[in-house]
Design a protein around this motif. Sequence first.
Motif, PDB file in Angstrom:
ATOM      1  N   PRO A 124      59.668  34.338 -73.414  1.00 27.90           N
ATOM      2  CA  PRO A 124      60.957  35.050 -73.426  1.00 27.90           C
ATOM      3  C   PRO A 124      61.769  34.806 -72.145  1.00 27.90           C
ATOM      4  O   PRO A 124      61.204  34.758 -71.045  1.00 27.90           O
ATOM      5  N   LYS A 125      63.091  34.675 -72.328  1.00 27.76           N
ATOM      6  CA  LYS A 125      63.972  34.348 -71.192  1.00 27.76           C
ATOM      7  C   LYS A 125      63.874  35.344 -70.041  1.00 27.76           C
ATOM      8  O   LYS A 125      64.034  35.000 -68.884  1.00 27.76           O
ATOM      9  N   GLY A 126      63.642  36.613 -70.397  1.00 30.09           N
ATOM     10  CA  GLY A 126      63.572  37.645 -69.354  1.00 30.09           C
ATOM     11  C   GLY A 126      62.460  37.388 -68.350  1.00 30.09           C
ATOM     12  O   GLY A 126      62.482  37.915 -67.239  1.00 30.09           O
ATOM     13  N   MET A 127      61.467  36.567 -68.746  1.00 28.21           N
ATOM     14  CA  MET A 127      60.350  36.277 -67.835  1.00 28.21           C
ATOM     15  C   MET A 127      60.687  35.118 -66.900  1.00 28.21           C
ATOM     16  O   MET A 127      59.866  34.713 -66.085  1.00 28.21           O
ATOM     17  N   TYR A 128      61.898  34.588 -67.014  1.00 27.15           N
ATOM     18  CA  TYR A 128      62.270  33.403 -66.228  1.00 27.15           C
ATOM     19  C   TYR A 128      62.561  33.764 -64.774  1.00 27.15           C
ATOM     20  O   TYR A 128      63.206  34.757 -64.474  1.00 27.15           O
ATOM     21  N   ASP A 129      62.059  32.916 -63.893  1.00 30.38           N
ATOM     22  CA  ASP A 129      62.315  33.058 -62.449  1.00 30.38           C
ATOM     23  C   ASP A 129      63.270  31.922 -62.087  1.00 30.38           C
ATOM     24  O   ASP A 129      62.904  30.751 -62.188  1.00 30.38           O
ATOM     25  N   VAL A 130      64.492  32.267 -61.689  1.00 32.74           N
ATOM     26  CA  VAL A 130      65.500  31.226 -61.437  1.00 32.74           C
ATOM     27  C   VAL A 130      65.364  30.608 -60.053  1.00 32.74           C
ATOM     28  O   VAL A 130      66.179  29.792 -59.644  1.00 32.74           O
ATOM     29  N   GLY A 131      64.322  31.006 -59.313  1.00 34.77           N
ATOM     30  CA  GLY A 131      64.089  30.396 -57.994  1.00 34.77           C
ATOM     31  C   GLY A 131      64.733  31.161 -56.856  1.00 34.77           C
ATOM     32  O   GLY A 131      65.135  30.569 -55.849  1.00 34.77           O
ATOM     33  N   LEU A 132      64.826  32.461 -56.974  1.00 34.94           N
ATOM     34  CA  LEU A 132      65.326  33.276 -55.855  1.00 34.94           C
ATOM     35  C   LEU A 132      64.262  33.310 -54.761  1.00 34.94           C
ATOM     36  O   LEU A 132      63.070  33.167 -55.050  1.00 34.94           O
TER      37      LEU A 132
END
Length: 505
Positions: A124-132
Amino acid sequence: MASLEEIRHRLQAAGQAHLLRFWAELDTAQRASLLGELAVLDAELLKEHCRSAAEAYAREISAPQRLDQRLQPVPSEFLGSVGRSDKETLARWEEEGFSQISQNKVAVLLLAGGQGTRLGVTYPKGMYDVGLPSGKTLYEIQAQRIRKVEQLAGKKYATKVTVPWYIMTSEFTLGPTERFFIEHNYFNLDKRNVVMFEQRMLPAVTFDGKAILEQKGKLALAPDGNGGLYRALAENKILEDMERRGIHYIHVYCVDNILVKLADPVFIGFCVCKGADCGAKVVEKAYPEEPVGVVCQVDGVYQVVEYSEISPEMVHKRGPDGLLTYNAGNICNHFFTLNFLKTVAHTLEPQMKQHVAIKKVPFINEEGNLVKPATPNGIKMEKFVFDVFQFSKNFVVFEVLREEEFSPLKNADTAEKDTPTTTRRALLSQHYRWALRAGASFRDAAGFRIPDKPGLSETEDLPAVCEISPLVTYFGENLELYLKGKDIPSTFILDEDQVNALGKA
Ligand SMILES: CC(=O)N[C@H]1[C@@H](OP(=O)(O)OP(=O)(O)OC[C@H]2O[C@@H](n3ccc(=O)[nH]c3=O)[C@H](O)[C@@H]2O)O[C@H](CO)[C@@H](O)[C@@H]1O
């Protein structure tokens, strides 16, 4: 559960007997799973679903609809705007919103049943870490914003505040989302106030109206679109849960906007002050062809119109002020009263439009082999969450500033826009602006002052990296307490630990 014979009979009546074609080859577990899938599909509804999918497809390819002659923009009296309102008005709306939140009348509802195909992840997209720098996922950021808004409202009114978090998932996202929340201890929210429920799945259908098998013992099913919300609210007794908790207002939002203001007090307050039963947050379109839906009126009724449904002339049309006439870009942030949701879910939902998506759907051919088609072969039917605006008795639109409130994660980094890189940058530049405004200055690794750049263009590199936890600030407030006159290094994370350390310095 119905017997095999009953189901075979029903499928025959629905013209879908082919779904049992490979029955003899299935093992016991596969048979049980296929029967389970078929048992929940009402034969009449399945027949109707397949028929209307094929019909809708035929309509779509023969005459794509152009709505040009029937369009009107949102009248200005129904359009509120952060950019065009004075400070006092904004403060009044915010105060109203906080007051409602403090009375535990506000809930947030996340639409999280989508598959994130464009982003290319299997979870699921909500589990995505965008690299903050903090490594936070979208779910964690959202959970912390809920905690912060509860704290702010609680402090203002000296009371204990709960903003329940309803999360609509689908067969694809429920299991992993649940496990993720458990692993992260519900991000320190009380798990009784996090309510997950599942939307329905619908069969994908061939152009001539046959449900598709994706395995010998499995139908090709897809979630019924984010407008499946209304059915799911009724079927899962979510409206009763809201009622029991005394909820009056619901902020519905989509999972991928990293800047989303959960339970935004200004938006809630604006909608409540206007007596709205339904509202939409929008941003000015970034450029005429931007692929976002536009909120407008069609034949006098509010709706979101996709860019593909209007001609290039209308897309580019501008008013005397130089602004695009159809400018209200939908960001999938909606306000509803509980009463409105009840009326839709219990009465009006069947009138919602069915949208047709034509897709490449892997299938089992006559010989029993899996085929991955090179061209589209199937129809998926979806409802859209905004297709209820037509039912509203008092619909309002609220325009917010894109750089503060909208940066969605749609695509992988191979694309130019709406990627992990662009969302990360949007959040970090907002926090950089907040830090400067609060009176901080930045130093590089060698200790030299980095010149301030408050007005960054979209393409410029960030002069300094600063991430501020939502537990420290909801929307930039109170940062002077920690940052005024402070020299801070780049990279810097302002979280609760750091706040304590700065406080002691
Ligand atoms: C139908 C809809 O709302 N379209 C809006 C959506 O487009 P967009 O095409 O991006 O819509 P998505 O397919 O990403 O879905 C939006 C949200 O709905 C959820 N979802 C989707 C399908 C489903 O069956 N179940 C479900 O819960 C997704 O998880 C996501 O949170 O956001 C854009 C802004 O970012 C808007 O300009 C579009 O007007």
